[in-house]
Design a protein around this motif. Sequence first.
Motif, PDB file in Angstrom:
ATOM      1  N   ARG A   1       0.850  -1.200   0.000  1.00  0.00           N
ATOM      2  CA  ARG A   1       0.000   0.000   0.000  1.00  0.00           C
ATOM      3  C   ARG A   1       0.876   1.238   0.000  1.00  0.00           C
ATOM      4  NH1 ARG A   1      -5.364  -1.458   3.266  1.00  0.00           N
ATOM      5  NH2 ARG A   1      -5.351  -3.683   2.856  1.00  0.00           N
ATOM      6  N   ARG A   2       0.582   2.146  -0.895  1.00  0.00           N
ATOM      7  CA  ARG A   2       1.362   3.376  -1.008  1.00  0.00           C
ATOM      8  C   ARG A   2       0.435   4.547  -1.285  1.00  0.00           C
ATOM      9  NH1 ARG A   2       4.389   0.340   0.796  1.00  0.00           N
ATOM     10  NH2 ARG A   2       6.599   0.054   0.417  1.00  0.00           N
ATOM     11  N   ASN A   3       0.924   5.731  -0.971  1.00  0.00           N
ATOM     12  CA  ASN A   3       0.206   6.955  -1.288  1.00  0.00           C
ATOM     13  C   ASN A   3       0.447   7.258  -2.770  1.00  0.00           C
ATOM     14  OD1 ASN A   3      -1.069   9.403  -1.345  1.00  0.00           O
ATOM     15  ND2 ASN A   3       0.428  10.455  -0.088  1.00  0.00           N
TER      16      ASN A   3
ATOM     17  N   ASN B   1      -4.552   6.577  -0.880  1.00  0.00           N
ATOM     18  CA  ASN B   1      -3.931   7.334   0.206  1.00  0.00           C
ATOM     19  C   ASN B   1      -2.978   6.474   1.026  1.00  0.00           C
ATOM     20  OD1 ASN B   1      -5.535   5.735   1.818  1.00  0.00           O
ATOM     21  ND2 ASN B   1      -6.908   7.368   2.463  1.00  0.00           N
ATOM     22  N   GLY B   2      -2.760   5.259   0.581  1.00  0.00           N
ATOM     23  CA  GLY B   2      -1.859   4.363   1.286  1.00  0.00           C
ATOM     24  C   GLY B   2      -2.532   3.530   2.350  1.00  0.00           C
ATOM     25  N   LYS B   3      -3.763   3.847   2.668  1.00  0.00           N
ATOM     26  CA  LYS B   3      -4.506   3.068   3.662  1.00  0.00           C
ATOM     27  C   LYS B   3      -5.321   1.959   3.003  1.00  0.00           C
ATOM     28  CE  LYS B   3      -4.721   6.871   6.892  1.00  0.00           C
ATOM     29  NZ  LYS B   3      -5.531   7.918   7.493  1.00  0.00           N
ATOM     30  N   GLU B   4      -5.781   2.201   1.801  1.00  0.00           N
ATOM     31  CA  GLU B   4      -6.533   1.173   1.091  1.00  0.00           C
ATOM     32  C   GLU B   4      -5.616   0.497   0.064  1.00  0.00           C
ATOM     33  OE1 GLU B   4      -7.119   4.944  -1.223  1.00  0.00           O
ATOM     34  OE2 GLU B   4      -7.844   4.502   0.776  1.00  0.00           O
ATOM     35  N   PRO B   5      -6.034  -0.661  -0.426  1.00  0.00           N
ATOM     36  CA  PRO B   5      -5.203  -1.367  -1.411  1.00  0.00           C
ATOM     37  C   PRO B   5      -5.050  -0.565  -2.701  1.00  0.00           C
ATOM     38  CG  PRO B   5      -6.990  -2.769  -0.611  1.00  0.00           C
ATOM     39  CD  PRO B   5      -7.234  -1.391  -0.076  1.00  0.00           C
TER      40      PRO B   5
END
Length: 168
Positions: free
Chosen positions: A50-52, A125-129
Amino acid sequence: MGLGEETANLLDAAFEGPEPQEETPEAPEARLVYANVYEFVSQWLRFMYRRNVNGKSAYWNATWWRSQEAESRLTELWRTWEYYRQDPIGMAFWWRDFCDPTMSVLLSEDGPFKATWDEDRDRSNGKEPLACAPAPEGMFRDERADGRMPPTKLTGTDPVDARSRVLS
């Protein structure tokens, strides 16, 4: 036999090691976990990596399979994953030597996704896949059906294994 001779015999036996054991039978042949690269990306990689993805410093594309470069890089990432997952410490090498460099190139400003990035579809946003759109029906075949299996053992003679096992 005197005490000194008995001690010497015990020491000799200790340094000789245990009696040779019969060879153990080969482990059953490993099976591919994922049928193809699409399954690997859609079911595992996008959840783990996961990344922004903001369209400024990182780019991704939910239709990654449309890019020949991305599909090729991700296919080899999947194949090395299938290989290294079998080793107790193999995944540490896989992350360091394969996943991080591959994903850094793919997500970079110079990577294949910058020109095709869609803010509404590909942002994260890095929080979701990472986003992953359904691939066209029949685009990816089941490689398990082809009988293609990863090697069952990691050996020092394998060039991938030899390169990755050199600790820096």
